[in-house]
Write a protein that holds these residues in place. Structure first.
Motif, PDB file in Angstrom:
ATOM      1  N   ALA A  24      43.418  98.666  38.562  1.00 23.24           N
ATOM      2  CA  ALA A  24      42.045  98.479  38.094  1.00 23.24           C
ATOM      3  C   ALA A  24      41.338  97.421  38.916  1.00 23.24           C
ATOM      4  O   ALA A  24      40.155  97.540  39.215  1.00 23.24           O
ATOM      5  CB  ALA A  24      42.052  98.095  36.620  1.00 23.24           C
ATOM      6  N   GLY A  25      42.111  96.367  39.282  1.00 20.01           N
ATOM      7  CA  GLY A  25      41.533  95.333  40.139  1.00 20.01           C
ATOM      8  C   GLY A  25      41.029  95.923  41.442  1.00 20.01           C
ATOM      9  O   GLY A  25      39.947  95.590  41.922  1.00 20.01           O
ATOM     10  N   ILE A  72      50.205 104.613  32.263  1.00 21.18           N
ATOM     11  CA  ILE A  72      50.689 103.704  33.298  1.00 21.18           C
ATOM     12  C   ILE A  72      51.065 102.373  32.659  1.00 21.18           C
ATOM     13  O   ILE A  72      50.335 101.868  31.810  1.00 21.18           O
ATOM     14  CB  ILE A  72      49.594 103.464  34.359  1.00 21.18           C
ATOM     15  N   PRO A  73      52.173 101.783  33.069  1.00 19.15           N
ATOM     16  CA  PRO A  73      52.546 100.478  32.515  1.00 19.15           C
ATOM     17  C   PRO A  73      51.531  99.414  32.906  1.00 19.15           C
ATOM     18  O   PRO A  73      50.886  99.495  33.938  1.00 19.15           O
ATOM     19  CB  PRO A  73      53.906 100.189  33.146  1.00 19.15           C
ATOM     20  N   ALA A  74      51.440  98.413  32.059  1.00 18.75           N
ATOM     21  CA  ALA A  74      50.378  97.428  32.199  1.00 18.75           C
ATOM     22  C   ALA A  74      50.382  96.755  33.566  1.00 18.75           C
ATOM     23  O   ALA A  74      49.342  96.649  34.221  1.00 18.75           O
ATOM     24  CB  ALA A  74      50.501  96.373  31.114  1.00 18.75           C
ATOM     25  N   PHE A  75      51.568  96.324  34.022  1.00 22.07           N
ATOM     26  CA  PHE A  75      51.535  95.511  35.229  1.00 22.07           C
ATOM     27  C   PHE A  75      51.248  96.341  36.473  1.00 22.07           C
ATOM     28  O   PHE A  75      50.999  95.804  37.541  1.00 22.07           O
ATOM     29  CB  PHE A  75      52.828  94.702  35.362  1.00 22.07           C
ATOM     30  N   VAL A 105      31.988  98.206  36.725  1.00 23.87           N
ATOM     31  CA  VAL A 105      32.719  97.588  35.619  1.00 23.87           C
ATOM     32  C   VAL A 105      32.962  98.578  34.490  1.00 23.87           C
ATOM     33  O   VAL A 105      34.046  98.656  33.920  1.00 23.87           O
ATOM     34  CB  VAL A 105      31.958  96.363  35.084  1.00 23.87           C
ATOM     35  N   ILE A 141      40.727 101.394  31.584  1.00 25.32           N
ATOM     36  CA  ILE A 141      41.730 100.573  30.925  1.00 25.32           C
ATOM     37  C   ILE A 141      41.772 100.795  29.424  1.00 25.32           C
ATOM     38  O   ILE A 141      42.843 100.901  28.832  1.00 25.32           O
ATOM     39  CB  ILE A 141      41.494  99.081  31.237  1.00 25.32           C
ATOM     40  N   VAL A 187      37.700  97.645  41.145  1.00 26.25           N
ATOM     41  CA  VAL A 187      36.534  96.769  41.213  1.00 26.25           C
ATOM     42  C   VAL A 187      36.271  96.368  42.660  1.00 26.25           C
ATOM     43  O   VAL A 187      35.128  96.345  43.121  1.00 26.25           O
ATOM     44  CB  VAL A 187      36.751  95.518  40.342  1.00 26.25           C
ATOM     45  N   ARG A 244      45.579 107.009  44.616  1.00 27.69           N
ATOM     46  CA  ARG A 244      44.653 107.042  45.744  1.00 27.69           C
ATOM     47  C   ARG A 244      43.618 108.126  45.548  1.00 27.69           C
ATOM     48  O   ARG A 244      42.433 107.961  45.825  1.00 27.69           O
ATOM     49  CB  ARG A 244      45.390 107.330  47.050  1.00 27.69           C
ATOM     50  N   THR A 258      35.755 101.011  35.298  1.00 31.12           N
ATOM     51  CA  THR A 258      37.050 100.352  35.235  1.00 31.12           C
ATOM     52  C   THR A 258      37.439 100.071  33.797  1.00 31.12           C
ATOM     53  O   THR A 258      38.568 100.328  33.382  1.00 31.12           O
ATOM     54  CB  THR A 258      37.003  99.026  36.015  1.00 31.12           C
ATOM     55  N   ALA A 259      36.488  99.554  33.038  1.00 34.88           N
ATOM     56  CA  ALA A 259      36.778  99.226  31.635  1.00 34.88           C
ATOM     57  C   ALA A 259      37.151 100.491  30.863  1.00 34.88           C
ATOM     58  O   ALA A 259      38.092 100.484  30.068  1.00 34.88           O
ATOM     59  CB  ALA A 259      35.575  98.549  31.004  1.00 34.88           C
ATOM     60  N   PHE A 283      46.886  97.088  35.948  1.00 31.68           N
ATOM     61  CA  PHE A 283      45.887  96.054  36.212  1.00 31.68           C
ATOM     62  C   PHE A 283      45.608  95.826  37.686  1.00 31.68           C
ATOM     63  O   PHE A 283      44.451  95.710  38.077  1.00 31.68           O
ATOM     64  CB  PHE A 283      46.256  94.760  35.486  1.00 31.68           C
ATOM     65  N   PRO A 284      46.636  95.753  38.535  1.00 31.45           N
ATOM     66  CA  PRO A 284      46.311  95.699  39.963  1.00 31.45           C
ATOM     67  C   PRO A 284      45.493  96.896  40.398  1.00 31.45           C
ATOM     68  O   PRO A 284      44.552  96.758  41.184  1.00 31.45           O
ATOM     69  CB  PRO A 284      47.689  95.704  40.635  1.00 31.45           C
TER      70      PRO A 284
END
Lengths: 197, 160
Positions: free
Chosen positions: B98-99, B89-92, B108, B115, B102, B62, B111-112, B95-96
């Motif tokens: 990073a989502g 951080i683990p992938a799963f 972009v 990642i 956005v 946060r 965020t990119a 990605f949320p």
């Protein structure tokens, strides 16, 4: 005396444990939260490291050096690169799980380029992960990043391979071991400076 | 446990059993090798994992989001790449997160950058990598990966 030696060999762990103790006493809620945050990573590690170690040691014993050199060695060119890419893509676990495998492969004669490809691909290209990425960031994002990263990995492997050649890696590891032992025996002072380099 | 890990367990288990049948002594030797590998590895890795827990506690997502939303594109890209380099951080989970970056309007490129550095660069795993492969290898790989992560992020910004 042996206890002191264990502490010296695991400096990072000691410092981290120290911080946790401090937190638990002076800011208990943060301390507990830190434990909880770590929990996932510890579990993830336990799921993968035992397997990787057994897997690596089996390969080390059963697969002769010649096979590794023929498929991953210095002059395998495109075939070796693609092979390494595939291995990294169908990988399991976090990037540090690749370390034992790669170290063993280097010892058995794989080229630095191919190891870099395996490591980088292991870190980035995992099929379930890619699907996940598409779900949250859009297929376009995932696809573009995947293509760009894959291209970069090959370029990086070439560059890094030029910077380091194999003998230096062996020498560096051995030199580091010697230096560490020397420092531990001769000096009582924490070699924080060395670690920080 | 994802499918690749599962497959690895099965393959390794089968290989182990076959190895045991073919040559007991050799298999025992492999066990010793595995044990020695673990000894050199385990202290560091546990330290690193708990260190990550510490980092996650004091730089929670946060906070990251709040900071990134407020700063301009270039500064936030720099910040997100620094944070991405440090974390693991683990992938799963990543990605949320990073989502949501956005969704909150963080560009972009930022965020990119987050990642790419997250996956390719590891300041935290650096100590282990240094121990296993030597300082030059670890430093070079991380540094070059960092440069390329930034390039990729910028290119994503251009293409998308």
């Amino acid at each position: 005396m042996r206890f002191l030696r264990i502490i010296k060999k695991n400096k990072l762990l000691t410092v981290v444990i120290g911080v946790y103790f401090y937190l638990l006493i002076f800011n208990t809620s943060k301390g507990i939260e830190a434990f909880q945050q770590s929990r996932y990573y510890i579990i993830e590690m336990l799921e993968i490291i035992p397997v990787i170690l057994i897997f690596t040691s089996l390969i080390e014993i059963w697969i002769p050096k010649e096979t590794i050199m023929k498929n991953f060695g210095n002059n395998t060119g495109v075939k070796g690169a693609v092979f390494s890419f595939l291995i990294g893509s169908f990988s399991a676990g976090p990037i540090y799980a690749a370390f034992p495998v790669c170290r063993m492969l280097i010892k058995k004669g794989a080229s630095i380029e191919n190891i870099i490809i395996i490591l980088s691909t292991w870190a980035v290209v995992k099929v379930p992960m890619l699907i996940n990425e598409a779900k949250f960031l859009g297929f376009d994002f995932m696809f573009v990043r995947w293509i760009l990263t894959s291209i970069s990995i090959f370029i990086m492997a070439y560059i890094i391979g030029k910077i380091i050649n194999r003998e230096r890696v062996f020498q560096l590891i051995i030199v580091q071991l010697f230096v560490t032992v020397y420092i531990l025996i001769v000096k009582d002072v924490k070699d924080v400076g060395y670690v920080l380099i | 446990m994802d499918i690749f890990t599962l497959i690895l367990w099965i393959v390794t288990g089968a290989a182990f059993i076959i190895s045991l049948i073919k040559d007991k002594k050799k298999t025992l030797k492999s066990f010793i090798i595995a044990k020695n590998m673990m000894k050199s590895f385990i202290g560091q890795i546990i330290g690193v994992l708990f260190l990550i827990g510490l980092i996650m506690t004091f730089i929670p997502p946060r906070l990251i989001k709040a900071v990134l939303v407020q700063t301009n594109i270039y500064l936030s890209a720099v910040i997100s790449s620094v944070i991405g380099s440090i974390t693991l951080i683990p992938a799963f989970v990543a990605f949320p997160l990073a989502g949501s970056f956005v969704d909150m309007g963080i560009g972009v490129i930022t965020t990119a950058a987050f990642i790419t550095t997250l996956t390719m660069v590891g300041v935290v795993t650096f100590t282990i990598e240094k121990q296993q492969f030597g300082l030059k290898f670890a430093a070079t790989r991380n540094f070059v990966s960092f440069i390329f992560s930034i390039i990729i992020a910028l290119l994503i910004g251009v293409i998308l």
